[in-house]
Design an enzyme around this catalytic site. Structure first.
Site, PDB file in Angstrom:
ATOM      1  N   LYS A  81      37.037 -45.608  -8.977  1.00 52.30           N
ATOM      2  CA  LYS A  81      37.984 -46.107  -9.979  1.00 52.30           C
ATOM      3  C   LYS A  81      37.271 -47.199 -10.780  1.00 52.30           C
ATOM      4  O   LYS A  81      36.528 -48.019 -10.191  1.00 52.30           O
ATOM      5  CB  LYS A  81      39.201 -46.685  -9.248  1.00 52.30           C
ATOM      6  N   SER A 156      48.229 -46.082 -10.301  1.00 49.68           N
ATOM      7  CA  SER A 156      47.256 -46.358 -11.342  1.00 49.68           C
ATOM      8  C   SER A 156      45.900 -45.679 -11.127  1.00 49.68           C
ATOM      9  O   SER A 156      45.112 -45.586 -12.068  1.00 49.68           O
ATOM     10  CB  SER A 156      47.028 -47.867 -11.441  1.00 49.68           C
ATOM     11  N   SER A 180      49.455 -47.187  -5.873  1.00 49.29           N
ATOM     12  CA  SER A 180      48.488 -46.670  -6.848  1.00 49.29           C
ATOM     13  C   SER A 180      47.470 -45.685  -6.288  1.00 49.29           C
ATOM     14  O   SER A 180      46.746 -45.063  -7.053  1.00 49.29           O
ATOM     15  CB  SER A 180      47.745 -47.829  -7.515  1.00 49.29           C
TER      16      SER A 180
END
Lengths: 498, 487
Positions: A81, A156, A180
């Site tokens: 990420k 997310s 997330s």
């Protein structure tokens, strides 16, 4: 061995092939880079493809293997990420405000992956500063769900989940502050785990809400997750909240046995408005666990209804402070007209650099911490947090692991909730409590709805008992094949996200 | 130490907030050097530059230093101290917040004994907490932009907050001196106000003598020396008296001391009106005090200045003033005791230190703010020199010559005396010969003296000393001259 395309493999399958000398890390890297090149236009899971890095990592991994080295992730293609600081590689956190920022350091989890010989294929898309549930808050455009590119990947860590689902890597890392990791894992039909707060170092992970943020892996199977978690977990003296507790051998804990385990089902987690197909799939999964020998007990988590409100005071409060460093002075974006004074520079930089959701949460948090409001908001939220934590402690007196849905619905359509922040916030209603209590929780696929969209099961364990959730999840996957389904080749089916 | 000024019917009420930079090797939350004076931004890393994703790790030594200070000032150490974020934007504050302590400080309820002309007074301490320093903005290098130097960002500070127990500007300065001596004894802060390693803000209000209610206070900042503190507070007290006597009211505000104009001015309200939005720092664990460790720190405390001064008066019989001078700095007091151990003549050794030694240290700048880095002569050598005077080997006057030799070239005073032939002549025969020669060489002067010009005696002494190279025992010279000239 397998007749499958390598990009459809699990880590375990890839490792077997590597160890048998049937493939090399370089072959794998090329296969996954090619796959990324073909699906990215439709999925947009990645903000950056680190091609050169992947090839050099792969050559290094092959050289290490040639010298006799072995390891669970040696030569395995991974994605990070874009919230993890990577030395020499731009790190954006999905935000314009970090434009041009190239960290001079690696996050602890990144160092651990490198030491283990993992191959970095790319950095994945996310909601700006991890604030969001759909990856639509990325400053660089949303990520599409590989199962249906008209739908969101969840957030997310949507890019990390979609990258695994679309076969751009075999594992990825995300962060989970209120769901997330688990929400996008569920929406994208892959496995994801949020470990116990303190289990994985936060050093080098760009902070959203420091008391809630936790690093965790995505992969296609629970067994693969155990391999990645074993590599990234452990004490790091650079993170004072990282816990100096021994890391169990997670892979060894996966013995397929759930007989005699007590699995708690919290009645508050089957909320009004839950999609019937979601509830049915989750209840069926719980029945499957019962048939495997587990005892099912109903438990109560009575303060669950305060979780979302509590989260939206604690997380923005911390964020309002954590994001103060993006001021245009030392790195990233600076906007200042020629005649600008200091205040102008702050205003223009932060106005141009932050997106709407980030600004909303900074405002919320600033307000919650303001003189005269602190007691009514922040302090009260901390008290509610204690109650939520106590709920879990009581529940775990009656059971070993909790089983719940990850989210009330399957992946929703792109743009469906962007105009309604509250509706978006409610996507996390079943995941947020776990962060407030600091517990480990696993998301894994347990079915599909009529439209062929994945449904996720959440398994929550007591603090530092990740292996308990992993054992149950792995046993479930030994008995089911939901995790073996792969999405249709994205791009071949529906059109691109944008 | 200074006379109490007359404020008429008004009684000043003063409390001080002192920021003391701790002398740790590294910064409070990273491994960067905490030393002063490097090239701009040489002592920085991702942590103290506030880069994304980095985290603070507490410097254990800083906790020890602050705990030492807390124990030396009689504070209580609560079981839990908590780090808090103080949020505000400024370019010298890289994270946009300062890691400090707020409602759960490191230490509470202590006190400092302050010497005043009226005797010893105890100024109570409200609290001591730890925090990180900010960097520095540099505005004068360019016309159109400012620069930021983050070397100081993250340097550990203690904030030492007094109760409003101080009653005059002079007493405020006395309090600061006493506090600085304690910090220096503990070797936790060098106490250099000019360089900013010790900084002071003052809360000042006035009330009618005999009343107990507190008046509205102002906070005075920007005082960069002991002298500034004393002047600024005195000026502010007088300003407040003038306002109140003129029928006005004191406004609660922050005022800046302007040393050039000798006045305080209100800070722009925009700069003063902060809501710092304190909240517990989620990146750091609370400090939980371990009673055994606190005891260990307590056992390691040195003798503090007040106790040492009293002991010098009591055990060494030196005057209180001398004891105060010698104990104002720990290294000076250590030097005194080391010399004393070699030769027990406290008054003479004290005189040498207060005179020649400290004069040379000042002239040659042999000290940094905290310690004398190079002593003109070693304490054992000074002791030997005094011993040579005391056993009559040399006179006090010759001793000055020997001392200068010791400072210039080093060496043992006894060997200098031998080598240079400075041994005092006590042999009456030799002195008598010199006296006879001087008398014989100056018949005119002898006649004048004998006719009543007594002042000429000094001339004869000088001539004899000159003839003996200054080595003749002065008493013997006097005695012999007197008798021979009388003859």
């Amino acid at each position: 061995m397998s007749t499958k395309n390598p990009t459809d493999w699990t880590i375990a399958e890839a490792r077997k092939s590597l160890e048998a000398g049937e493939t090399s890390a370089l072959d794998l890297a090329r296969a996954f880079l090619d796959r990324a090149a073909s699906v990215e236009p439709a999925v947009h899971a990645l903000l950056e493809r680190t091609t050169d890095r992947a090839l050099s990592d792969a050559r290094a991994a092959d050289a290490r293997r040639a010298k006799g080295e072995r390891g669970p992730l040696l030569g395995i293609p991974v994605v990070l990420k874009d919230i993890f600081a990577t030395r020499g590689i731009p790190t954006t956190c999905g935000s314009r405000i970090l434009e041009g920022f190239v960290p001079p350091y690696d996050a602890d989890a990144v160092e651990r992956l490198s030491r283990a010989g993992a191959v970095l294929v790319g950095k994945s898309n996310l909601d700006e500063f991890a604030m969001g549930s759909s990856t639509e808050n990325s400053a660089f455009g949303p990520t599409a769900n590989p199962w249906d590119t008209g739908r969101v990947a969840g957030g997310s860590s949507g890019g990390s989940a979609a990258a695994v689902a679309a076969g751009e890597c075999l594992a990825s890392l995300g962060t989970d502050t209120g769901g997330s990791i688990r929400l996008p894992a569920s929406y994208c039909g892959v496995c994801g785990m949020k470990p116990t707060y303190g289990r994985v170092s936060r050093y080098g992970v760009i902070a959203y809400a420091s008391s809630l943020d936790q690093v965790g892996p995505f992969a296609r199977t629970v067994a693969d997750l155990a391999d990645v978690l074993g590599v990234i977990a452990g004490h790091d003296p650079r993170d004072s909240t990282s816990v100096p507790a021994p890391v169990p051998d997670y892979a060894a804990a996966l013995d397929g046995r759930v007989a005699g385990l007590r699995i708690g089902v919290p009645r508050e987690y089957f909320v009004p408005g839950m999609a019937p197909e979601v509830e049915a799939a989750v209840r069926e999964a719980i029945e499957r666990l019962r048939s495997l020998g587990a005892t099912i007990v109903e438990v109560g988590l009575p303060h669950t209804k305060y979780a979302v409100a509590t989260y939206y005071l604690v997380a923005p409060a911390e964020a309002s402070s954590n994001l103060a460093r993006y001021d245009g002075v030392r790195f990233g974006l600076r906007k200042a007209a020629a005649d600008a004074n200091l205040l102008d520079m702050y205003r223009e930089t932060r106005d141009a650099g932050f997106g709407a959701e980030v600004k909303r949460r900074i405002l919320l948090g600033t307000y919650a911490l303001s003189a005269g409001y602190y007691d009514a908001f922040y302090l009260k939220a901390q008290k509610a947090r204690t109650l939520i934590r106590d709920d879990f402690a009581k529940a775990f007196a009656e059971c070993d692991v909790l089983a719940t849905p990850v989210a009330p619905t399957v992946a929703f359509g792109l743009g469906e909730k962007t105009e309604d922040p509250l509706a978006m916030y409610l996507s996390d209603v079943l995941t947020i409590s776990v962060n407030l209590a600091g517990l480990p929780a696993l998301a894994l696929p347990c079915g599909f709805d009529g439209a062929g969209l994945p449904i996720g099961l959440q398994l929550i364990a007591p603090a530092f008992r990740e292996e308990a959730a992993l054992r149950v999840g792995d046993a479930f996957q030994r008995a089911t094949d939901w995790h073996e389904r792969r999405p249709p080749a994205p791009g071949a089916a529906k059109g691109g996200a944008r | 130490m200074s006379d109490a000024p007359d404020y008429g019917p008004w009684e000043p009420v003063i409390g001080l907030e002192v920021h003391a930079q701790m002398l740790t090797e590294s910064k409070l939350f990273c491994g960067c050097s905490a030393k002063f004076g490097a090239e701009p931004n040489a002592h920085t890393c991702p942590v103290c530059m506030g880069m994304p994703g980095v985290l603070p790790v507490l410097n254990r030594r800083a906790v020890e230093f602050a705990t030492r200070t807390a124990l030396a000032t009689g504070c209580e150490i609560p079981r839990i101290a908590r780090w808090a974020r103080k949020n505000y934007f400024y370019p010298d504050l890289p994270k946009g917040y300062q890691i400090s302590m707020y409602d759960e400080p490191l230490a509470v309820a202590g006190g400092v004994e302050v010497e005043t002309p009226e005797g010893t007074r105890r100024v109570r301490l409200t609290r001591i907490h730890m925090e990180e320093d900010a960097g520095k903005n540099v505005h004068d290098a360019h016309d159109d932009h400012s620069l930021v130097d983050l070397n100081r960002a993250g340097v550990p500070l203690m904030e030492i907050v007094s109760e409003p127990d101080i009653r005059s500007a002079a007493e405020a300065a006395d309090y600061l001196r006493s506090l600085r001596a304690i910090l220096q004894y503990l070797a936790v802060c060098d106490g250099n106000m000019e360089e900013g390693s010790m900084r002071c803000d003052a809360n000042v209000s006035i009330r009618r003598r005999g009343t107990t209610e507190l008046g509205t206070r102002t906070e005075i900042k920007n005082m960069n020396s002991f002298r500034s503190v004393e002047r600024a507070i005195d000026v502010e007290i007088r300003r407040q008296i003038e306002v109140v006597e003129g029928g006005g009211r004191i406004v609660q505000e922050t005022r800046l001391w302007d040393a050039d104009r000798g006045q305080t001015f209100p800070m722009r309200s925009k700069e003063a009106a902060h809501d710092y939005r304190y909240f517990p720092d989620p990146d750091l664990l609370p400090l939980v005090s371990d009673p055994a460790w606190v005891e260990e720190v307590r056992r390691g405390l040195p003798e503090l200045p007040a106790a040492r001064r009293d002991r010098f008066v009591r055990d060494h019989g030196i005057p209180p003033y001398d004891a105060a001078v010698l104990t104002a700095r720990r290294d000076v007091a250590d030097y005194f005791e080391a010399a004393l151990a070699a030769h027990p003549n406290p008054k003479s050794i004290s005189n040498w230190i207060m005179g020649d030694i400290l004069r040379l240290v000042r002239e040659r700048k042999l000290d940094d703010a905290l310690v004398i880095t190079e002593w003109p002569v070693a304490p054992a050598a000074l002791a030997k020199l005094v011993a040579l005077i005391d056993d009559g080997t040399i006179s006090g006057k010759i001793a000055k010559t020997v001392f200068e030799e010791m400072v210039a070239g080093g060496g043992d005073p006894a060997s200098i005396v031998e080598k240079k032939g400075l041994r005092q002549v006590t042999d009456t025969g030799a002195i008598e010969a010199a006296v006879d020669a001087v008398i014989a060489a100056s018949p005119d002067k002898v006649a004048e003296y004998r006719s009543g010009k007594d002042k000429l005696f000094g001339f004869f002494v000088g001539q004899v000393m000159k003839a003996t190279g200054g080595k003749a025992n002065p008493q013997a010279v006097n005695d012999l001259l007197r008798s021979k000239l009388a003859g």
